[in-house]
Scaffold this active site. Sequence first.
Site, PDB file in Angstrom:
ATOM      1  N   ASP A  21       0.836  -1.204   0.000  1.00 47.14           N
ATOM      2  CA  ASP A  21       0.000   0.000   0.000  1.00 47.14           C
ATOM      3  C   ASP A  21       0.871   1.255   0.000  1.00 47.14           C
ATOM      4  OD1 ASP A  21      -2.308   1.515   0.181  1.00 47.14           O
ATOM      5  OD2 ASP A  21      -3.100   0.439   1.919  1.00 47.14           O
ATOM      6  N   ASP A  81     -10.930   1.410  -2.731  1.00 42.91           N
ATOM      7  CA  ASP A  81     -11.437   1.146  -1.382  1.00 42.91           C
ATOM      8  C   ASP A  81     -12.962   1.166  -1.368  1.00 42.91           C
ATOM      9  OD1 ASP A  81      -9.079   0.699  -0.123  1.00 42.91           O
ATOM     10  OD2 ASP A  81      -8.875   2.696   0.741  1.00 42.91           O
TER      11      ASP A  81
HETATM   12  C1  GLA Z   1      -5.661   1.713   2.452  1.00 41.14           C
HETATM   13  C2  GLA Z   1      -6.104   0.523   1.619  1.00 41.14           C
HETATM   14  C3  GLA Z   1      -7.152  -0.232   2.385  1.00 41.14           C
HETATM   15  C4  GLA Z   1      -6.585  -0.692   3.699  1.00 41.14           C
HETATM   16  C5  GLA Z   1      -6.071   0.484   4.496  1.00 41.14           C
HETATM   17  C6  GLA Z   1      -5.327   0.043   5.735  1.00 41.14           C
HETATM   18  O1  GLA Z   1      -6.678   2.631   2.589  1.00 41.14           O
HETATM   19  O2  GLA Z   1      -6.576   0.921   0.375  1.00 41.14           O
HETATM   20  O3  GLA Z   1      -7.616  -1.343   1.637  1.00 41.14           O
HETATM   21  O4  GLA Z   1      -5.536  -1.601   3.449  1.00 41.14           O
HETATM   22  O5  GLA Z   1      -5.190   1.298   3.711  1.00 41.14           O
HETATM   23  O6  GLA Z   1      -4.896   1.097   6.500  1.00 41.14           O
END
Ligand code: GLA
Length: 697
Positions: free
Chosen positions: A452, A520
């Site tokens: 990420d 997300d």
């Molecule tokens: C980002 C990712 C999510 C999750 C969060 C965790 O927003 O896109 O899917 O993994 O971080 O903090």
Amino acid sequence: MPPVLFDPDHRLWLLRGPTTAYAIRLADDDTVRHVHWGATLTLTEAVKVAERISPAASSFEAVAAVDELAVEGGARFGPPSLLVRFADGTRGVQWRYAGHDVDGGHLRIRLHDRHYPLRLTLHYRVCADSDVIERWTTVENHDDRTPITVLRCDSAAWAAPHRTDYRVSHLVGGWNSEFQLRRTDVAVAETVFTSRRGVTSHHANPRLAVDDGTAGEEHGEVWSTALAWSGSWRITLHRDPVGRTTWTGGFGHEGLTWSLAPGEALDTPVFAGLYTAGGFGAASRAWHGYVRRHVLSHPNETRPVLYNSWEATGFDVDEVGQIALAARAASLGVELFVMDDGWFGARTGDHVGLGDWVPNPVRFPNGLRPLAAEVRRLGMRFGLWVEPEMVNPDSDLYRAHPDWVLHMTNRDRTELRNQLVLNLGRPDTAEWTHAWLDRLVAAHDIDFLKWDANRPFTEAGWPGHGDPDRLWIEHTRAVYRIMDRLRADHPGLRIEACAGGGGRADLGILARTDQVWTSDNTDPVDRIDIQHGFSQLYPAQVMGAWVTDSPNAATARETPLRFRFHVAMAGVLGIGGDLAAWTDDELKEAVELIAAYKRIRPVVQHGTAYRLRGDGTLTAVQYAHGDEHVVLAWCPTRPYGHATAPLRLTAVRPEVVYRDTDTGATYAGAVLLGSGLPLDLPSGDHASTLVHLRPVG
Ligand code: GLA
């Protein structure tokens, strides 16, 4: 027929893909000019096209032909692809042709400045199985004492042929709303598509498609391009009043300068281009084929059904809770269990612990081994969330190395999501990052990392470094190197690219990852649009799609489980709901739907995708793999309660009879192509269906 031909009399090169041709020539002043990008041509025909290019008729327009990589210099007034300044203050370039060589499908054209020690190589690469042309450049400072300042160095400039009108299709968005397809007229202006964020960005994807205003999903000429770079980028689309449309693109955004040290050569990333005559659908399918055959490392693998804990538990992860989730996930048929954020350091929320990559001793008193072992005992692979480029100021890492982040001496350090960005351009920071990742993967035999990157760059300085803007290149290169090294040392490791959802999807990251976390936003209604945009360039086998809870965490929309599944089945299916809260009926339905996905998955992940419809009330995608076909159709809303018209399929054989593997109903191919497949959709909003067709007999 060799893929690259040269006509020495006319100083013209012709590159040929299976169905297309690209021609360029050397002008009298030794600049490389664009001749043709479109349908297949012979060398003789290309020479004729080149001869047609007439000189400009006005003292205000001295250079009529389009440069392959425009420089500043002479009577050129469009956006330059290469901008340099020499130590004596001279700007611009005058080329002298220094030769070319061809190695299979790779053409290199070498140009030297007539006076200064600047050298340029234009690279073109074509492959026998794809009409995609890869282009990039190398600039070199051939001096042994004095640096050259590079103000812009694009990978390539592309040109559409002269038409009366042009449209551009591009992808815009934001966090939770990535990959929105926009199709607008090209303004008679310079239009800039860019990310200044240090990552590809949710806001614009480095992919453009230009057409003359008449192309549709399955007809018309489309010139599309995609940049293989995961940091800041810029593409400038220029339409002049005379009717020329060109676009130049590469890494970095406006205002950055790079110093090319004595003896140094700088390679740009690939900016790939594709001409197709079969509309936006054919363009997407050709890109998907290219991504599979020339970008992805494991294209023939089938991506597993994963479970991810994020929406279920947020930061509240611990051994007991994750083992309970893993047991439920395994009983549904999940094949890969991924623990998301919250497993390390003091990470109990987004304000603390990022950078301290050791299992939290309270949550995982015995480390990660018991969880990893249990996940494997349950028959699943084990994956972990990591965010290697970032740090919370409230972390041991930052307390030990406050100088490791991007920063400027006299500026505040802007925090986003309470975090700062590590400068991986620094060899020590990059080495440390690789070391902990390597240890982590080795210690637990990690199968999968969700990598990420949850914030863009700000105050992107590198105090003490003589050429600080280099970090915009070097950070991304370091990410690539770390991923490449991890993958080489751990051949079983698979990586998911994520940047707060779909903020880092591009051909550069796909060369070292296996799938992308698309967004997300897991609301299935919103996902239909997001997936439609994503599919313009990227194939279903890299499109991560989870089934989560209802009401949805992002939108509060309530939708049936079946609808959520059917939308997610269009890509790499994952489950992201709080399984502890699912009812027995939901769990039973999920078992059936996951099993159904596994049956259709080879067709979805390895087949050819046709976007059949996409009009707000009915969106349908067909995947064809050999003689098998899968149709997924979604109706977010049913105006007036009207029934949906049958769906006309494509790519089926008219003489073959197909059977619906679920209902047993049979259909003649000719009927599916003609009057269409009757859709058996439940009544009401959020209706969906999955149809799997196989030839009878
Ligand atoms: C980002 C990712 C999510 C999750 C969060 C965790 O927003 O896109 O899917 O993994 O971080 O903090």
